[in-house]
Scaffold this motif. Structure first.
Motif, PDB file in Angstrom:
ATOM      1  N   SER A 147       0.847  54.683 -29.080  1.00  0.00           N
ATOM      2  CA  SER A 147       0.934  53.409 -29.800  1.00  0.00           C
ATOM      3  C   SER A 147      -0.405  52.887 -30.289  1.00  0.00           C
ATOM      4  O   SER A 147      -0.543  52.524 -31.456  1.00  0.00           O
ATOM      5  CB  SER A 147       1.600  52.355 -28.905  1.00  0.00           C
ATOM      6  N   PHE A 148      -1.409  52.828 -29.416  1.00  0.00           N
ATOM      7  CA  PHE A 148      -2.652  52.163 -29.798  1.00  0.00           C
ATOM      8  C   PHE A 148      -3.486  53.006 -30.763  1.00  0.00           C
ATOM      9  O   PHE A 148      -4.343  52.479 -31.470  1.00  0.00           O
ATOM     10  CB  PHE A 148      -3.472  51.806 -28.565  1.00  0.00           C
ATOM     11  N   GLU A 149      -3.236  54.322 -30.782  1.00  0.00           N
ATOM     12  CA  GLU A 149      -3.937  55.181 -31.739  1.00  0.00           C
ATOM     13  C   GLU A 149      -3.151  55.336 -33.038  1.00  0.00           C
ATOM     14  O   GLU A 149      -3.630  55.987 -33.977  1.00  0.00           O
ATOM     15  CB  GLU A 149      -4.192  56.556 -31.114  1.00  0.00           C
ATOM     16  N   ASP A 150      -1.980  54.743 -33.096  1.00  0.00           N
ATOM     17  CA  ASP A 150      -1.105  54.891 -34.259  1.00  0.00           C
ATOM     18  C   ASP A 150      -1.379  53.785 -35.282  1.00  0.00           C
ATOM     19  O   ASP A 150      -1.249  52.595 -34.957  1.00  0.00           O
ATOM     20  CB  ASP A 150       0.357  54.829 -33.816  1.00  0.00           C
ATOM     21  N   PRO A 151      -1.753  54.124 -36.521  1.00  0.00           N
ATOM     22  CA  PRO A 151      -2.089  53.080 -37.505  1.00  0.00           C
ATOM     23  C   PRO A 151      -0.931  52.133 -37.802  1.00  0.00           C
ATOM     24  O   PRO A 151      -1.149  50.931 -38.003  1.00  0.00           O
ATOM     25  CB  PRO A 151      -2.477  53.886 -38.754  1.00  0.00           C
ATOM     26  N   GLY A 152       0.296  52.637 -37.817  1.00  0.00           N
ATOM     27  CA  GLY A 152       1.432  51.767 -38.100  1.00  0.00           C
ATOM     28  C   GLY A 152       1.632  50.726 -37.009  1.00  0.00           C
ATOM     29  O   GLY A 152       1.880  49.537 -37.295  1.00  0.00           O
ATOM     30  N   THR A 153       1.559  51.149 -35.747  1.00  0.00           N
ATOM     31  CA  THR A 153       1.682  50.200 -34.632  1.00  0.00           C
ATOM     32  C   THR A 153       0.528  49.207 -34.668  1.00  0.00           C
ATOM     33  O   THR A 153       0.722  47.995 -34.450  1.00  0.00           O
ATOM     34  CB  THR A 153       1.691  50.955 -33.298  1.00  0.00           C
ATOM     35  N   ALA A 154      -0.665  49.703 -34.962  1.00  0.00           N
ATOM     36  CA  ALA A 154      -1.835  48.824 -35.000  1.00  0.00           C
ATOM     37  C   ALA A 154      -1.694  47.750 -36.075  1.00  0.00           C
ATOM     38  O   ALA A 154      -2.126  46.607 -35.875  1.00  0.00           O
ATOM     39  CB  ALA A 154      -3.100  49.648 -35.224  1.00  0.00           C
ATOM     40  N   ARG A 155      -1.088  48.095 -37.213  1.00  0.00           N
ATOM     41  CA  ARG A 155      -0.917  47.097 -38.280  1.00  0.00           C
ATOM     42  C   ARG A 155      -0.061  45.920 -37.796  1.00  0.00           C
ATOM     43  O   ARG A 155      -0.358  44.761 -38.071  1.00  0.00           O
ATOM     44  CB  ARG A 155      -0.292  47.754 -39.512  1.00  0.00           C
ATOM     45  N   VAL A 156       1.007  46.242 -37.074  1.00  0.00           N
ATOM     46  CA  VAL A 156       1.864  45.178 -36.552  1.00  0.00           C
ATOM     47  C   VAL A 156       1.105  44.351 -35.513  1.00  0.00           C
ATOM     48  O   VAL A 156       1.151  43.112 -35.526  1.00  0.00           O
ATOM     49  CB  VAL A 156       3.151  45.773 -35.944  1.00  0.00           C
ATOM     50  N   MET A 157       0.403  45.006 -34.618  1.00  0.00           N
ATOM     51  CA  MET A 157      -0.347  44.295 -33.582  1.00  0.00           C
ATOM     52  C   MET A 157      -1.389  43.375 -34.210  1.00  0.00           C
ATOM     53  O   MET A 157      -1.539  42.211 -33.811  1.00  0.00           O
ATOM     54  CB  MET A 157      -1.019  45.290 -32.637  1.00  0.00           C
ATOM     55  N   ASN A 158      -2.114  43.894 -35.205  1.00  0.00           N
ATOM     56  CA  ASN A 158      -3.195  43.114 -35.814  1.00  0.00           C
ATOM     57  C   ASN A 158      -2.668  41.949 -36.652  1.00  0.00           C
ATOM     58  O   ASN A 158      -3.302  40.894 -36.737  1.00  0.00           O
ATOM     59  CB  ASN A 158      -4.060  44.015 -36.690  1.00  0.00           C
ATOM     60  N   ALA A 159      -1.495  42.135 -37.264  1.00  0.00           N
ATOM     61  CA  ALA A 159      -0.951  41.085 -38.123  1.00  0.00           C
ATOM     62  C   ALA A 159      -0.356  39.936 -37.322  1.00  0.00           C
ATOM     63  O   ALA A 159      -0.434  38.779 -37.734  1.00  0.00           O
ATOM     64  CB  ALA A 159       0.103  41.684 -39.057  1.00  0.00           C
ATOM     65  N   ARG A 160       0.215  40.254 -36.169  1.00  0.00           N
ATOM     66  CA  ARG A 160       1.016  39.245 -35.487  1.00  0.00           C
ATOM     67  C   ARG A 160       0.421  38.747 -34.166  1.00  0.00           C
ATOM     68  O   ARG A 160       0.908  37.759 -33.612  1.00  0.00           O
ATOM     69  CB  ARG A 160       2.428  39.798 -35.238  1.00  0.00           C
ATOM     70  N   TYR A 161      -0.612  39.437 -33.663  1.00  0.00           N
ATOM     71  CA  TYR A 161      -1.135  39.098 -32.336  1.00  0.00           C
ATOM     72  C   TYR A 161      -2.663  39.080 -32.327  1.00  0.00           C
ATOM     73  O   TYR A 161      -3.314  39.728 -33.158  1.00  0.00           O
ATOM     74  CB  TYR A 161      -0.669  40.125 -31.288  1.00  0.00           C
ATOM     75  N   VAL A 162      -3.202  38.367 -31.364  1.00  0.00           N
ATOM     76  CA  VAL A 162      -4.585  38.551 -30.945  1.00  0.00           C
ATOM     77  C   VAL A 162      -4.525  39.500 -29.747  1.00  0.00           C
ATOM     78  O   VAL A 162      -3.898  39.186 -28.728  1.00  0.00           O
ATOM     79  CB  VAL A 162      -5.242  37.220 -30.544  1.00  0.00           C
ATOM     80  N   ASN A 163      -5.131  40.660 -29.870  1.00  0.00           N
ATOM     81  CA  ASN A 163      -4.946  41.745 -28.912  1.00  0.00           C
ATOM     82  C   ASN A 163      -6.131  41.809 -27.950  1.00  0.00           C
ATOM     83  O   ASN A 163      -7.289  41.943 -28.382  1.00  0.00           O
ATOM     84  CB  ASN A 163      -4.804  43.077 -29.659  1.00  0.00           C
ATOM     85  N   ILE A 164      -5.842  41.742 -26.669  1.00  0.00           N
ATOM     86  CA  ILE A 164      -6.888  41.710 -25.641  1.00  0.00           C
ATOM     87  C   ILE A 164      -6.664  42.849 -24.668  1.00  0.00           C
ATOM     88  O   ILE A 164      -5.571  43.023 -24.124  1.00  0.00           O
ATOM     89  CB  ILE A 164      -6.886  40.363 -24.885  1.00  0.00           C
ATOM     90  N   LYS A 165      -7.732  43.613 -24.417  1.00  0.00           N
ATOM     91  CA  LYS A 165      -7.729  44.696 -23.431  1.00  0.00           C
ATOM     92  C   LYS A 165      -8.486  44.245 -22.186  1.00  0.00           C
ATOM     93  O   LYS A 165      -9.580  43.686 -22.281  1.00  0.00           O
ATOM     94  CB  LYS A 165      -8.416  45.945 -23.988  1.00  0.00           C
ATOM     95  N   VAL A 166      -7.928  44.527 -21.007  1.00  0.00           N
ATOM     96  CA  VAL A 166      -8.555  44.153 -19.742  1.00  0.00           C
ATOM     97  C   VAL A 166      -8.536  45.356 -18.798  1.00  0.00           C
ATOM     98  O   VAL A 166      -7.516  46.034 -18.662  1.00  0.00           O
ATOM     99  CB  VAL A 166      -7.825  42.959 -19.096  1.00  0.00           C
TER     100      VAL A 166
END
Length: 677
Positions: free
Chosen positions: A59-78
C-alpha cells in the motif's frame, strides 16, 4: 524523499521514499490537520515487524494508494519503540473501538484533534481473508467523517470517557495474600501440560509470568510452580522459538509446540529469559547452561553497539522472505557437516523429518540428544561435542548469508532489561565478563540518554532530530538495573543514579492524588490522555517494576517516601489486580514483597570474602537482598554510613541483617548469619 528522511528511527527511514506524504509525529503534522480540517491517518509499527513490511510494500509504496492518502489525510508514521506512549494510547483505543486486541501495524484514523474514531491493524491492498482493501477503507471512513460529524463527535466523547476511566482507576484497598494463591490457581488452569507455556497458538514466552513462577517457587516452596517453569523453559529451549545455531529467542511461536517462530528477535525479552535460564542452569541443567551461553554469544555478536550498549531488534525478513536467514535445505546442511556430525544432527534437529517451514527446515530438537546418541551408540559427551562442532559449522556458513536488518536504536528500557539479565546470569553462573558487559552497557546508557538532568528514551548515532522523552518504563527499569548491579558491584555512582531515578519517579510520574505512576512525566507533551498503566504486556508494567525497586531501595536507605509510594500504588491498583491477577504479575510480586519484605543483608569486608558470603546466602536463602559495601564507608548516605563503623580485622567480614527497617547487631560468623536467615 519525504519528511521521514531525517528521522532518527530506522523504521521511519524505511518509509522515506514512499510516495505517501508522511509526517513524523509532531506539531507540524498536528497543526496541518487542524488548519486544513483533515483527518489524521496514524500508522504505528517498528522496523522488525513482518506485517508492517507487507503493508508498506502493498500500500504505502503504491502510487494509487498514496494519492488517496495524500488527498484525504494528514499521514503520520510512528515508531512504537521510540514513542511507546502513543502506542499505548492508540492500542487501547483500538481495543475499545473494535473489542479485540490490536497489534502491528496499527492503523488508526483520528479527527484533527487527535481523537481516534476508526482503528484496525493490517489491511491488504485488495479485499481478501475477510479484510477490506485498504483504499476502500480510506475512502469510506473519510466519507463517513464528512457526512456524519455529529455521530463521530458522540462516539469520540464516549471513547474519551472510557479511556479516562481506564487510565484513572478509583482504587480501593491493598489485596490480601489470598490473591497470590488465586493467581497461582489461575496460572495452573491456563497452563499447557503437554508443551509448557500458557494458552495456545500463537504462544509467547511472557517473561513476567515466568519470572513470577520462579519467584513463587523459590520463596514459597511451590514445587508445582517450579515444575511448570522447568517444563516451559525446557520446551522453549528445545523448540524453534530458540535459535539452535546462533542463540537468542525469537519473539513468539506461531504454533503451540514452540516449533516455528515469528522470526524477529527483540532485545527486551532476551534479557529476562537469560536470567531465567541461568537460574535453571544452576540446578545442573546442561541444556539451560548452553542456552544462556548461546544467548550471550548472540547478544555480543549481533546486538552489541560500539558504545557498549545494545541495539533493539533484528528483522524477521531478509532478501524479501520471512525467516530466510535462519532456515535450511537438508542437502546444504549435510554438505557442511562431517558424516558423524550429520548422522547425529539430522536426528536431533529434525532434518530426518519432513520440512516444517515452506519446503525447508527450521531447526529444533526433534529428538533428545542423549536418546539419539544412545541409538547411534555414542557416549553422551561425544554426542555433545559433535553437536557443538555442527553448530559452529552451520553458524559460520550462516554468517555469510544476507543478514536481516538490525534496528540500531539504543532504547533505555530495553537495555535496562538486558543489563539486569546479564547481571543476574553473570552472578548465578560466575561469569565476571558478563558483569563487565552489563556495567559497560549501563555506563553507555547513562552517557547517551541522560542529558542535563533528564532521561531520554532512545538514542541513535548520527540522528539530528530531538530524542524522545523517557517514560515510566525507562525510569523504573533503569532503577532496577542499578540495584541489580549494586548487589554485585557496589559503586557510589550507581547508588547516586538510583536515588536520582527514584526521586524522578516520585517527582515527575507519581499521581499524588490517587497513587501509582503515570506512564508519562508531568511535563511530557500533552496527548489526548495521560495513561496510567498497571497491566503487564510484552514487558513487565512500569508500575510493578517501580514498586519492586522502590521497596528495595526504601529499605536499603530507610527512606519512607519510597515505601509510601509503593503502598499508594498497590492501594490504587488493588481492584484491578483483584479483577485480573494474571494481567498484573509484576504487581503481584510487589504485593508479596510489600506484605513480607525479604531479609536485607549488608556486608563489609574484603571483596573476595564478601563475595563468598554473598554466594552462600544466595545458595541457602535466595530471596534476600544482599549488598557488599566498601570497607572505608566513604560517600555513603546516613542510613548506610553507620553500618561501616564497627572495626574488623583486614580479613574479616561484618554483616548486618535487617528485616524491614529494624537491623540486628553486627554478625561476624557466616554460619550464625545463615542460621539467623
Amino acid at each position: 524523499m519525504n519528511r521521514l528522511a531525517r528521522a532518527s528511527s530506522p523504521y521511519l527511514q524505511q518509509h522515506a521514499d514512499n510516495p505517501v506524504d508522511w509526517y513524523p509525529w509532531g506539531e507540524e503534522a498536528l497543526r496541518t490537520a487542524r488548519d486544513e480540517q483533515r483527518p489524521i491517518l496514524l500508522s504505528i509499527g517498528y522496523s522488525a515487524c513482518h506485517w508492517c513490511h507487507v503493508m508498506a510494500h502493498e500500500s504505502f509504496e503504491d502510487p494509487g494508494t498514496a494519492r488517496v492518502m495524500n488527498a484525504r489525510y494528514v499521514n503520520i508514521k510512528v515508531d512504537r519503540e521510540e514513542r511507546p506512549d502513543l502506542d499505548r494510547i492508540y492500542q487501547n483505543a483500538h481495543m475499545l473501538l473494535t473489542r479485540r486486541p490490536g497489534g502491528w501495524p496499527l492503523t488508526v484514523i483520528l479527527t484533527p484533534d487527535q481523537v481516534p474514531f476508526f482503528a484496525g491493524t493490517y489491511f491488504p491492498d485488495r479485499a481478501r481473508h475477510g479484510l477490506p482493501a485498504f483504499v476502500d477503507v480510506l475512502e469510506r471512513v473519510a466519507d463517513f467523517l464528512q457526512e456524519h460529524p455529529e455521530q463521530i463527535a458522540e462516539q469520540n466523547a464516549a471513547l474519551q470517557q472510557a479511556m479516562t476511566r481506564m487510565y484513572n482507576p478509583e482504587g480501593g484497598t491493598i489485596p490480601d495474600a489470598g490473591l497470590l494463591d488465586r493467581a497461582r490457581a489461575e496460572l495452573r488452569h491456563h497452563y499447557d501440560p503437554e508443551y509448557g507455556g500458557f494458552g495456545g497458538a500463537p504462544k509467547f514466552p511472557h517473561p513476567a509470568t515466568l519470572e513470577w513462577l520462579a519467584w513463587h517457587a523459590t520463596r514459597h516452596g511451590d514445587a508445582e510452580a517450579g515444575a511448570m517453569l522447568e517444563q516451559t523453559l525446557t520446551a522453549m529451549a528445545r523448540g524453534g522459538v530458540f535459535d539452535q545455531i546462533g542463540g537468542g529467542f525469537y519473539r513468539y511461536s506461531v504454533d503451540a509446540q514452540w516449533m516455528i517462530p515469528h522470526f524477529e528477535k527483540m532485545l527486551y525479552d532476551n534479557g529476562p529469559l537469560l536470567d531465567l535460564y541461568a537460574r535453571q542452569a544452576v540446578q545442573d541443567d546442561a541444556r539451560a547452561r548452553r542456552v544462556a551461553n548461546q544467548t550471550v554469544g548472540w547478544l555480543l555478536r549481533e546486538m552489541h553497539d560500539r558504545s557498549g550498549a545494545f541495539h533493539s531488534s533484528l528483522d524477521a525478513d531478509s532478501e524479501g522472505e520471512e525467516g530466510r536467514f535462519y532456515v535450511w535445505e537438508r542437502a546444504k546442511v549435510q554438505g557442511l557437516l562431517e558424516p558423524e556430525q550429520w548422522r547425529l544432527a539430522s536426528r536431533v534437529w529434525g532434518l530426518d523429518h519432513p520440512p516444517n517451514f515452506e519446503g525447508r527446515w527450521h531447526l529444533r530438537e526433534a529428538e533428545e540428544p542423549d536418546a539419539a546418541a544412545a541409538a547411534l551408540d555414542l557416549a553422551p559427551d561425544t554426542a555433545q561435542a559433535l553437536l557443538q562442532a555442527a553448530r559452529e559449522r552451520l553458524l559460520e556458513a550462516r554468517e555469510r548469508r544476507e543478514r536481516p536488518h538490525r534496528d540500531d536504536k539504543i532504547l533505555g528500557a530495553w537495555n535496562a532489561l538486558m543489563i539486569s539479565g546479564l547481571v543476574r546470569a553473570g552472578e548465578a553462573l560466575d561469569e565476571p565478563e558478563w558483569l563487565d558487559h552489563a556495567e559497560t552497557a549501563l555506563q553507555a546508557v547513562r552517557r547517551l540518554l541522560w542529558r542535563d538532568g533528564r532521561l531520554y528514551a532512545s538514542y541513535r548515532e548520527g540522528a539530528d532530530t530531538p530524542m524522545p522523552r523517557a517514560c515510566l518504563d525507562d525510569h523504573a527499569l533503569l532503577l532496577a538495573a542499578c540495584l541489580d548491579l549494586l548487589r554485585v558491584r557496589w559503586r557510589a555512582e550507581w547508588l547516586d543514579w538510583a536515588v536520582t531515578l527514584a526521586d524522578g519517579l516520585l517527582g515527575d510520574f507519581a499521581d499524588l492524588a490517587h497513587g501509582g505512576f503515570y506512564y508519562t512525566a508531568v511535563d511530557h507533551e500533552a496527548l489526548i490522555q495521560r495513561p496510567k498503566v498497571y497491566a503487564d504486556d510484552a514487558i513487565a508494567a512500569g508500575n510493578g517494576v517501580a514498586a519492586q525497586a522502590l521497596l528495595q531501595l526504601g529499605y536499603l536507605l530507610v527512606e519512607p517516601r519510597y515505601l509510601d509510594a509503593v503502598e499508594r500504588t498497590l492501594t490504587n491498583a488493588g481492584p484491578m489486580m483483584e479483577e485480573s491477577p494474571l494481567g498484573h504479575m509484576s504487581l503481584l510480586r510487589a504485593l508479596d514483597l510489600h506484605r513480607d519484605p525479604p531479609p536485607l543483608v549488608i556486608l563489609r569486608g574484603p571483596d573476595a570474602v564478601t563475595a563468598s558470603w554473598q554466594r552462600a546466602i544466595r545458595e541457602r536463602r535466595p530471596p534476600a537482598w544482599t549488598f557488599a559495601l566498601p570497607t572505608n564507608g566513604q560517600g555513603l548516605p546516613p542510613a548506610l554510613a553507620g553500618k561501616c563503623g564497627h572495626p574488623t580485622a583486614p580479613d574479616r567480614v561484618v554483616a548486618y541483617l535487617c528485616r524491614g527497617t529494624a537491623c540486628a547487631p553486627p554478625e561476624y560468623d557466616l554460619e550464625s548469619l545463615l542460621a539467623a536467615l
